[in-house]
Design a protein around this motif. Structure first.
Motif, PDB file in Angstrom:
ATOM      1  N   ASN A  24      23.090 -38.789  19.020  1.00  0.00           N
ATOM      2  CA  ASN A  24      22.375 -39.709  18.124  1.00  0.00           C
ATOM      3  C   ASN A  24      21.237 -40.415  18.866  1.00  0.00           C
ATOM      4  N   ALA A  25      21.494 -40.831  20.093  1.00  0.00           N
ATOM      5  CA  ALA A  25      20.471 -41.513  20.882  1.00  0.00           C
ATOM      6  C   ALA A  25      19.272 -40.608  21.117  1.00  0.00           C
ATOM      7  N   ALA A  30      13.876 -39.042  19.613  1.00  0.00           N
ATOM      8  CA  ALA A  30      12.927 -37.929  19.522  1.00  0.00           C
ATOM      9  C   ALA A  30      12.045 -38.006  18.273  1.00  0.00           C
ATOM     10  N   LYS A  31      12.429 -38.811  17.302  1.00  0.00           N
ATOM     11  CA  LYS A  31      11.597 -38.980  16.107  1.00  0.00           C
ATOM     12  C   LYS A  31      10.309 -39.731  16.422  1.00  0.00           C
ATOM     13  N   SER A  32      10.322 -40.548  17.480  1.00  0.00           N
ATOM     14  CA  SER A  32       9.124 -41.319  17.817  1.00  0.00           C
ATOM     15  C   SER A  32       8.636 -41.105  19.251  1.00  0.00           C
ATOM     16  N   VAL A  33       9.414 -40.417  20.073  1.00  0.00           N
ATOM     17  CA  VAL A  33       9.028 -40.157  21.460  1.00  0.00           C
ATOM     18  C   VAL A  33       9.028 -38.644  21.688  1.00  0.00           C
ATOM     19  N   ARG A  34       7.900 -38.137  22.183  1.00  0.00           N
ATOM     20  CA  ARG A  34       7.795 -36.695  22.420  1.00  0.00           C
ATOM     21  C   ARG A  34       8.140 -36.350  23.871  1.00  0.00           C
ATOM     22  N   HIS A  35       8.436 -35.100  24.096  1.00  0.00           N
ATOM     23  CA  HIS A  35       8.625 -34.535  25.437  1.00  0.00           C
ATOM     24  C   HIS A  35       9.795 -35.140  26.207  1.00  0.00           C
ATOM     25  N   ILE A  36      10.915 -35.434  25.527  1.00  0.00           N
ATOM     26  CA  ILE A  36      12.104 -35.928  26.229  1.00  0.00           C
ATOM     27  C   ILE A  36      12.615 -34.801  27.124  1.00  0.00           C
ATOM     28  N   ARG A  37      12.848 -35.125  28.394  1.00  0.00           N
ATOM     29  CA  ARG A  37      13.246 -34.115  29.378  1.00  0.00           C
ATOM     30  C   ARG A  37      14.708 -34.223  29.807  1.00  0.00           C
ATOM     31  N   SER A  38      15.245 -35.447  29.817  1.00  0.00           N
ATOM     32  CA  SER A  38      16.635 -35.586  30.270  1.00  0.00           C
ATOM     33  C   SER A  38      17.244 -36.879  29.750  1.00  0.00           C
ATOM     34  N   PHE A  64      11.037 -39.022  29.700  1.00  0.00           N
ATOM     35  CA  PHE A  64      10.117 -38.184  28.941  1.00  0.00           C
ATOM     36  C   PHE A  64       8.772 -38.115  29.646  1.00  0.00           C
ATOM     37  N   GLU A  65       8.050 -37.043  29.337  1.00  0.00           N
ATOM     38  CA  GLU A  65       6.739 -36.827  29.930  1.00  0.00           C
ATOM     39  C   GLU A  65       5.678 -37.561  29.129  1.00  0.00           C
ATOM     40  N   VAL A  66       4.807 -38.249  29.833  1.00  0.00           N
ATOM     41  CA  VAL A  66       3.738 -39.027  29.202  1.00  0.00           C
ATOM     42  C   VAL A  66       2.487 -38.159  29.107  1.00  0.00           C
ATOM     43  N   ASP A  67       1.829 -38.188  27.953  1.00  0.00           N
ATOM     44  CA  ASP A  67       0.557 -37.488  27.805  1.00  0.00           C
ATOM     45  C   ASP A  67      -0.515 -38.238  28.590  1.00  0.00           C
TER      46      ASP A  67
END
Length: 68
Positions: A24-25, A30-38, A64-67
């Motif tokens: 759930n977390a 992931a709905k508002s943060v892209r590129h979650i890595r771990s 997560f990776e920052v653009d």
């Protein structure tokens, strides 16, 4: 090109299991943060109601990776 990573802390809960609370977390974030890595499980706890475990709670750190 170098990568920039950021870590945020997220709290989540589930009435099913710790695993479900972790999912759930990640899925909610992931709905508002892209590129979650771990995901790192920082802490686990539970609430009790009428002598039984009511909610499974997790405190996680998501990377997560920052653009740039």
């Amino acid at each position: 090109m170098s990568k920039v990573l950021k870590v945020i802390e997220v709290l989540s809960e589930s009435s099913e299991s710790y695993e479900d609370a972790i999912k759930n977390a990640v899925e909610s974030t992931a709905k508002s943060v892209r590129h979650i890595r771990s995901v790192y499980i920082n802490e686990q706890s539970a609430t009790v109601k009428d002598g039984k475990v009511d909610k499974f709670r997790v405190n996680v750190k998501l990377t997560f990776e920052v653009d740039v």
